[in-house]
Design a protein around this motif. Structure first.
Motif, PDB file in Angstrom:
ATOM      1  N   ASN A  23     108.387 -12.829 105.728  1.00 51.05           N
ATOM      2  CA  ASN A  23     107.691 -11.888 106.613  1.00 51.05           C
ATOM      3  C   ASN A  23     107.777 -10.462 106.074  1.00 51.05           C
ATOM      4  OD1 ASN A  23     107.295 -13.825 109.083  1.00 51.05           O
ATOM      5  ND2 ASN A  23     109.469 -14.000 108.563  1.00 51.05           N
ATOM      6  N   GLY A  70     105.590  -8.004 105.606  1.00 49.31           N
ATOM      7  CA  GLY A  70     104.911  -6.979 106.392  1.00 49.31           C
ATOM      8  C   GLY A  70     105.632  -6.645 107.681  1.00 49.31           C
ATOM      9  N   LEU A  79     107.666  -3.185 108.629  1.00 54.37           N
ATOM     10  CA  LEU A  79     107.328  -2.441 109.842  1.00 54.37           C
ATOM     11  C   LEU A  79     108.564  -2.277 110.715  1.00 54.37           C
ATOM     12  CD1 LEU A  79     105.330  -1.100 111.751  1.00 54.37           C
ATOM     13  CD2 LEU A  79     104.717  -3.381 112.620  1.00 54.37           C
TER      14      LEU A  79
END
Length: 264
Positions: free
Chosen positions: A217, A219, A223
């Motif tokens: 994951n 991304g 974030l």
């Protein structure tokens, strides 16, 4: 050496833990549940994390007294690198609330007396090593650009950094170096310590699982890192006092992120 080998060596019967695909929705849910936990246990949480705002003020004071003004930002931001270890009590309180158990400050640090305590300390030691390496790199970068020049105050240093070419180089390179260390710490710790609080696994398995979550994951995890950094910055602005709210919310939210990222 034998002890370190024991906590990092994977049990023969241990299986690789499955990690899930995450999205922005999962981050929102984790933060929402983190706020819910904080509101449900504010007195205990504030007691458990009172040390953090105090530590922030102490860091700032020592920096001013020792005239190590250039290290103020690395100290303040790098302090977050060891946050996952410091939030052990918050993970345990969220775990207890999730299971309908009584969650008090006296039971918050039960994991440090459990079988996984050695593994938790091993991951904490690794995070502290990353933190110290970040301080050394930050000071080395400053010396390389300023040749040991000192500044009498924070305003003088800020003016120098914001109004000169080498100051902007320091900002650019400093942020790039800091990002690299932060990414390393995030990969190692985003779910490793909550996992050790929750299950009987060793340090190596926990770190491998944490890295696997980031790799699957990239991304959402990137974030998440920016969300954590942004909230910590907001908490630091009013003389670190805001950390008394930001830190427990992030600690509880990290527990819920772990629960959504690692299959049971």
């Amino acid at each position: 050496m034998t002890t370190l080998h024991a906590v990092f060596h994977q049990h023969p019967s241990a299986q690789r833990l499955d990690v899930r695909r995450l999205g922005v929705h999962d981050l929102k849910v984790a933060l929402s549940k983190g706020v819910e936990d904080f509101l449900a246990m504010p007195t205990h949480v504030l007691f458990a994390i009172a040390i953090y705002p105090i530590a922030g003020i102490v860091i700032a004071t020592l920096t001013f007294e020792e005239s190590l003004v250039p290290l103020l930002f690395p100290l303040a931001s790098g302090f977050a690198l060891v946050g996952p270890f410091a939030a052990i009590g918050l993970y345990e309180m969220s775990r207890r609330r999730e299971q309908g158990l009584e969650a008090t400050w006296s039971s918050a640090y039960e994991p440090l007396r459990a079988r996984s305590a050695g593994s938790i300390f091993a991951v904490g030691f690794l995070l502290m090593t990353i933190f110290l390496a970040w301080l050394v790199a930050a000071m080395g970068l400053y010396w390389a650009l300023y040749d040991g020049t000192t500044h009498p105050s924070v305003p003088a240093f800020v003016e120098e950094v914001l109004t000169t070419g080498r100051g902007w180089i320091l900002i650019l390179l400093g942020n790039l170096v800091g990002f690299a260390f932060s990414l390393a710490a995030l990969s190692v710790s985003v779910v490793s310590i909550p996992l050790l609080v929750d299950r009987d696994v060793d340090a190596l398995a926990a770190i491998e699982t944490s890295i696997a979550v980031v790799r699957r994951n990239p991304g959402p995890m990137l974030l998440w890192g920016f969300i954590v950094a942004g909230l910590l910055l907001v908490g630091m602005l009013p003389l670190f006092i805001g950390l008394a709210v930001v830190l427990p919310v992030l600690g509880h939210a990290t527990w819920h992120l772990y629960r959504r990222a690692v299959a049971p």
